[in-house]
Design a protein around this motif. Structure first.
Motif, short mmCIF file in Angstrom:
data_model
loop_
_atom_site.label_atom_id
_atom_site.label_comp_id
_atom_site.label_asym_id
_atom_site.label_seq_id
_atom_site.Cartn_x
_atom_site.Cartn_y
_atom_site.Cartn_z
N ARG A 1 2.09 20.55 18.71
CA ARG A 1 1.16 20.72 17.59
C ARG A 1 1.18 19.46 16.74
NH1 ARG A 1 1.90 23.20 12.44
NH2 ARG A 1 3.89 24.05 13.13
N ARG A 2 0.07 18.76 16.69
CA ARG A 2 -0.01 17.52 15.93
C ARG A 2 0.09 17.80 14.43
NH1 ARG A 2 -0.19 12.42 17.86
NH2 ARG A 2 -2.27 11.82 17.17
N LEU A 3 0.87 16.96 13.74
CA LEU A 3 1.14 17.19 12.33
C LEU A 3 0.70 16.02 11.47
CD1 LEU A 3 4.80 18.53 12.64
CD2 LEU A 3 2.79 19.88 12.00
N PRO A 4 0.12 16.29 10.29
CA PRO A 4 -0.11 15.21 9.33
C PRO A 4 1.23 14.63 8.90
CG PRO A 4 -0.41 17.32 8.26
CD PRO A 4 -0.23 17.61 9.73
N VAL A 5 1.23 13.36 8.55
CA VAL A 5 2.47 12.64 8.25
C VAL A 5 2.56 12.34 6.76
CG1 VAL A 5 3.80 10.54 8.70
CG2 VAL A 5 2.48 11.60 10.54
N LEU A 6 3.72 12.59 6.19
CA LEU A 6 4.02 12.18 4.81
C LEU A 6 5.12 11.12 4.87
CD1 LEU A 6 3.75 12.44 1.73
CD2 LEU A 6 5.46 14.27 1.84
N LEU A 7 4.76 9.88 4.56
CA LEU A 7 5.75 8.81 4.48
C LEU A 7 6.32 8.83 3.06
CD1 LEU A 7 7.09 6.34 5.85
CD2 LEU A 7 5.25 4.95 4.89
N ASP A 8 7.55 9.24 2.94
CA ASP A 8 8.22 9.39 1.64
C ASP A 8 9.05 8.13 1.41
OD1 ASP A 8 8.97 10.60 -0.72
OD2 ASP A 8 10.64 11.69 0.18
N VAL A 9 8.61 7.27 0.51
CA VAL A 9 9.19 5.93 0.40
C VAL A 9 9.99 5.74 -0.89
CG1 VAL A 9 7.39 4.86 1.81
CG2 VAL A 9 7.09 4.96 -0.66
N TYR A 10 10.99 4.92 -0.78
CA TYR A 10 11.57 4.22 -1.94
C TYR A 10 11.55 2.74 -1.61
CZ TYR A 10 14.19 2.56 -5.83
OH TYR A 10 14.55 1.86 -6.95
N GLY A 11 12.43 2.29 -0.75
CA GLY A 11 12.34 0.94 -0.22
C GLY A 11 12.93 -0.16 -1.07
N GLY A 12 13.39 0.19 -2.29
CA GLY A 12 13.88 -0.85 -3.19
C GLY A 12 15.31 -1.27 -2.93
N PRO A 13 15.67 -2.46 -3.37
CA PRO A 13 17.04 -2.95 -3.21
C PRO A 13 18.06 -2.01 -3.85
CG PRO A 13 15.58 -4.71 -3.96
CD PRO A 13 14.80 -3.44 -4.07
N GLY A 14 19.21 -1.91 -3.22
CA GLY A 14 20.29 -1.13 -3.81
C GLY A 14 20.33 0.33 -3.43
N HIS A 15 19.32 0.80 -2.68
CA HIS A 15 19.28 2.22 -2.34
C HIS A 15 19.08 2.43 -0.85
CE1 HIS A 15 19.09 3.97 -6.42
NE2 HIS A 15 18.51 2.83 -6.73
N GLN A 16 19.94 3.23 -0.26
CA GLN A 16 19.74 3.72 1.10
C GLN A 16 19.18 5.13 1.03
OE1 GLN A 16 23.94 2.74 2.40
NE2 GLN A 16 22.88 2.57 4.36
N GLU A 17 18.13 5.39 1.78
CA GLU A 17 17.54 6.71 1.83
C GLU A 17 17.88 7.43 3.13
OE1 GLU A 17 15.69 8.05 -0.81
OE2 GLU A 17 16.53 6.27 -1.79
N VAL A 18 18.03 6.68 4.22
CA VAL A 18 18.33 7.27 5.52
C VAL A 18 19.84 7.34 5.67
CG1 VAL A 18 17.95 7.12 8.01
CG2 VAL A 18 16.18 6.32 6.44
N VAL A 19 20.41 8.45 5.24
CA VAL A 19 21.86 8.61 5.23
C VAL A 19 22.23 9.97 5.82
CG1 VAL A 19 22.26 7.08 3.26
CG2 VAL A 19 21.74 9.50 2.86
N SER A 20 23.46 10.06 6.31
CA SER A 20 23.96 11.33 6.87
C SER A 20 24.57 12.16 5.76
CB SER A 20 24.99 11.05 7.97
OG SER A 20 24.40 10.38 9.04
N ALA A 21 23.73 12.61 4.84
CA ALA A 21 24.17 13.43 3.71
C ALA A 21 23.13 14.52 3.49
CB ALA A 21 24.32 12.57 2.46
#
Length: 222
Positions: free
Chosen positions: A29-49
């Motif tokens: 089932r094809r799904l619409p995509v939501l790209l949830d961004v931060y991207g700024g220096p000093g922050h990791q968003e893709v973490v195992s938490a």
């Protein structure tokens, strides 16, 4: 409540990325995509938490495939990975987000890249606005919360670390300004995308004037 992010490394730069599907997701089932961004220096968003994914799983359960990417400039990979954005933040960060999104769609064929929204807050709000204004062919709509619309009006201790001194790089600051970008005339309906502007306090530097100036520039250019 158990968020289930699928963690990946994509592109030749091995960018950290993640995809979250709705709990009710059925393969094929094809799904619409939501790209949830931060991207700024000093922050990791893709973490195992687990806590990092709770809200994003909530978005996914509303019917989206939620995508999160850590572009160059973010920590946790290598010093060279962080330093790559110096004086070219906009180009590097947006390129990484676009290429990572495309690469993730290759791995996850149910991501529908004809229906992509982007949302972010503060630096992420700036990046969401930048994405819609620079790549309307990919991003169908955007949500920019408390965006930094003009980096010459932001905290100097932060900004000059990445963009240099304003009087030595007027063109660099103009290149990173959403106000300058929004003022460019729209030449056709294919270049205009809905952009929801939300003002709220990100910190004491993202004042209402940032959002108001961006809104005025967008309205003026049509």
């Amino acid at each position: 409540y158990s968020p289930l992010p699928l963690l990946e490394r994509v592109t030749d730069r091995r960018l950290p990325g993640a995809v979250l599907y709705p709990n009710s997701y059925v393969t094929g089932r094809r799904l619409p995509v939501l790209l949830d961004v931060y991207g700024g220096p000093g922050h990791q968003e893709v973490v195992s938490a687990r806590a990092a994914w709770l809200e994003r799983q909530w978005w996914a359960d509303a019917g989206f495939a939620v995508v999160v990417v850590d572009n160059r400039g973010t920590p946790g990979v290598a010093p060279s990975f962080e330093k790559a954005i110096h004086r070219r933040v906009a180009d590097v960060v947006l390129l990484d987000q676009v290429e990572a999104l495309t690469a993730l769609a290759d791995k996850h064929p149910d991501l529908d890249l004809s229906r992509v929204a982007v949302r972010g807050w503060s630096f992420g709000g700036w990046l969401a606005g930048l994405a819609v204004l620079r790549h309307p062919e990919l991003f169908r709509c955007g949500i920019a919360g408390a965006p930094v619309s003009d980096w010459s009006l932001y905290d100097t201790a932060y900004t000059e670390r990445y963009l240099g001194m304003p009087d030595e790089g007027v063109d660099v600051y103009a290149h990173h300004s959403l106000v300058e970008l929004a003022a460019e005339p729209v030449t056709g309906p294919g270049e205009a995308r809905p952009l929801l502007l939300i003002h709220g306090m990100a910190d004491d530097n993202v004042v209402a004037a940032h959002t108001l100036r961006l809104s005025a520039a967008l309205l003026s250019s049509g």
